[in-house]
Design a protein around this motif. Structure first.
Motif, short mmCIF file in Angstrom:
data_model
loop_
_atom_site.label_atom_id
_atom_site.label_comp_id
_atom_site.label_asym_id
_atom_site.label_seq_id
_atom_site.Cartn_x
_atom_site.Cartn_y
_atom_site.Cartn_z
N LEU A 50 -5.88 0.74 -9.19
CA LEU A 50 -4.38 1.03 -9.93
C LEU A 50 -3.33 0.97 -8.71
O LEU A 50 -2.23 0.62 -8.70
CB LEU A 50 -4.43 2.31 -10.76
CG LEU A 50 -5.32 2.22 -11.84
CD1 LEU A 50 -5.29 3.55 -12.54
CD2 LEU A 50 -4.78 1.39 -12.89
N PHE A 51 -3.74 1.66 -7.32
CA PHE A 51 -2.95 1.71 -6.24
C PHE A 51 -2.60 0.51 -5.86
O PHE A 51 -1.35 0.11 -5.51
CB PHE A 51 -3.72 2.40 -5.25
CG PHE A 51 -2.73 2.58 -3.89
CD1 PHE A 51 -2.08 3.65 -3.56
CD2 PHE A 51 -2.85 1.69 -3.07
CE1 PHE A 51 -1.37 3.89 -2.68
CE2 PHE A 51 -2.33 1.95 -1.89
CZ PHE A 51 -1.50 2.76 -1.81
N GLN A 56 2.96 -2.11 -3.25
CA GLN A 56 2.99 -3.54 -2.38
C GLN A 56 2.55 -3.37 -0.82
O GLN A 56 3.08 -2.84 -0.12
CB GLN A 56 4.47 -4.07 -2.40
CG GLN A 56 5.16 -4.41 -3.99
CD GLN A 56 6.56 -4.65 -3.93
OE1 GLN A 56 7.04 -4.67 -2.76
NE2 GLN A 56 7.28 -4.69 -4.99
N LEU A 57 1.43 -4.04 -0.88
CA LEU A 57 0.97 -4.07 0.71
C LEU A 57 1.38 -5.11 1.34
O LEU A 57 1.25 -6.44 0.83
CB LEU A 57 -0.62 -4.05 0.53
CG LEU A 57 -1.16 -2.61 0.75
CD1 LEU A 57 -1.14 -1.68 -0.61
CD2 LEU A 57 -2.71 -2.72 1.12
N THR A 58 2.30 -4.91 2.34
CA THR A 58 3.16 -5.98 3.00
C THR A 58 2.43 -6.24 4.29
O THR A 58 3.04 -5.29 5.45
CB THR A 58 4.49 -5.77 2.70
OG1 THR A 58 4.78 -5.79 1.65
CG2 THR A 58 5.29 -7.21 3.53
N ALA A 77 -5.92 6.11 0.83
CA ALA A 77 -4.60 6.49 0.37
C ALA A 77 -5.08 7.40 -1.02
O ALA A 77 -4.37 8.46 -1.21
CB ALA A 77 -3.84 5.50 -0.03
N CYS A 78 -6.10 7.06 -1.68
CA CYS A 78 -6.24 7.69 -3.10
C CYS A 78 -7.29 8.79 -3.05
O CYS A 78 -7.22 9.83 -3.98
CB CYS A 78 -7.12 6.67 -4.20
SG CYS A 78 -5.81 5.36 -4.48
N LEU A 84 -5.66 15.11 -8.11
CA LEU A 84 -4.03 15.37 -8.20
C LEU A 84 -3.64 14.36 -9.24
O LEU A 84 -2.77 14.53 -10.09
CB LEU A 84 -3.52 15.16 -7.02
CG LEU A 84 -3.74 16.46 -6.02
CD1 LEU A 84 -2.98 16.47 -4.71
CD2 LEU A 84 -3.29 17.94 -6.77
N GLY A 85 -4.14 13.27 -8.95
CA GLY A 85 -3.45 12.01 -9.93
C GLY A 85 -2.71 11.19 -8.94
O GLY A 85 -1.91 11.25 -8.24
N LEU A 86 -2.68 9.84 -9.52
CA LEU A 86 -1.79 8.97 -8.65
C LEU A 86 -0.28 9.24 -8.93
O LEU A 86 0.39 8.58 -8.02
CB LEU A 86 -2.02 7.61 -9.31
CG LEU A 86 -1.91 6.17 -8.33
CD1 LEU A 86 -2.44 6.33 -6.99
CD2 LEU A 86 -2.35 4.76 -9.01
#
Length: 257
Positions: A50-51, A56-58, A77-78, A84-86
């Motif tokens: 979902l992340f 947007q990974l640029t 990152a997750c 806690l949740g995204l």
């Protein structure tokens, strides 16, 4: 509209997944992912999918990110928001990845009104409502916190959580005023104790950079919480308990001492 977001996320998870080969390579490169239960592993992999769909990974400067790079950034990152949740990463979308360390211009006016400007060389940076910026070279340090290294992804995303309550100050959002006051009391005492150790020239497993500001102490200690929980628990037991309550995780139970 929560129902619409939930519907979109279900569609994403129905179409995409992190395959087992990618997951095994990530586990090998990120040893602090060890010890997750089957349910935690499933949820972390889903959060990472979902992340990657929502952020947007640029890459810049001619850098090309492989599938492994993208998945490993997403998993790290997750991990802090596993319980806690995204939604804790709402309000921004960009993750910019530089090939190497990068420079940022700084300016500060001193007490006499004199403006000082300088360039900082950075491996990561984040802004309230803005992107997270990472150095691709620094990503290789992941897993080395116990040996004096750093985890730039955990660090910068800890800043993002801190900023959810406004300016980064080492105090992430708390469910009540009483819990916020308790956090500040314990966190400030641990920060002052750490700063005293640094000023006295004592060796500490936490990077001395953490003494720069409460926000940096929170981010550096968060790196240790996930990568070297036994060391953090030994040297800063009260801080460890605070983090365990905030992140709703106990990495010391899943990682070997």
């Amino acid at each position: 509209m929560g129902w619409l977001r939930d519907w979109k996320r279900k569609r994403v998870l129905a179409r995409h997944r992190i395959d087992d080969a990618l997951w095994r390579r990530a586990q090998k490169h990120l040893p602090f992912l060890a010890g997750l239960s089957a349910d935690e592993e499933r949820r972390l992999r889903n959060l990472a999918v979902l992340f990657l769909a929502e952020k947007q990974l640029t890459p810049v400067g001619g850098l090309v990110l492989s599938d492994d790079d993208r998945v490993e950034i997403a998993l790290q990152a997750c991990l802090p928001v596993l319980e806690l949740g995204l939604d804790w990463y709402d309000g921004w979308v960009g993750v910019v990845v530089h090939p190497t360390d990068f420079r940022a211009k700084r300016a500060q006016t001193d007490e006499d009104g004199v403006l000082h400007e300088w360039d900082d060389e950075l491996i990561g940076e984040s802004w309230p409502g803005g992107p997270v910026v990472l150095s691709w070279e620094a990503l290789d340090d992941a897993g080395s916190v116990a040996a004096g290294g750093a985890n730039v992804v955990l660090h910068e995303f800890a800043h993002k959580l801190d900023m959810m309550s406004g300016e980064a100050d080492g105090v992430p959002p708390m469910p009540s005023r009483a819990e916020r006051e308790r956090w500040i009391e314990i966190f400030d005492a641990e920060f002052d104790r750490f700063c005293g150790q640094v000023e006295a020239g004592r060796e500490t497993f936490l990077d001395p950079y953490a003494a720069e500001h409460e926000a940096e102490f929170f981010a550096v200690a968060s790196e240790a919480f996930f990568e070297a929980p036994h060391a953090l628990k030994k040297d800063f037991p009260q801080l460890f308990e605070l983090f365990k309550g905030f992140y709703r995780q106990d990495p010391s139970q899943r990682l070997k001492a």
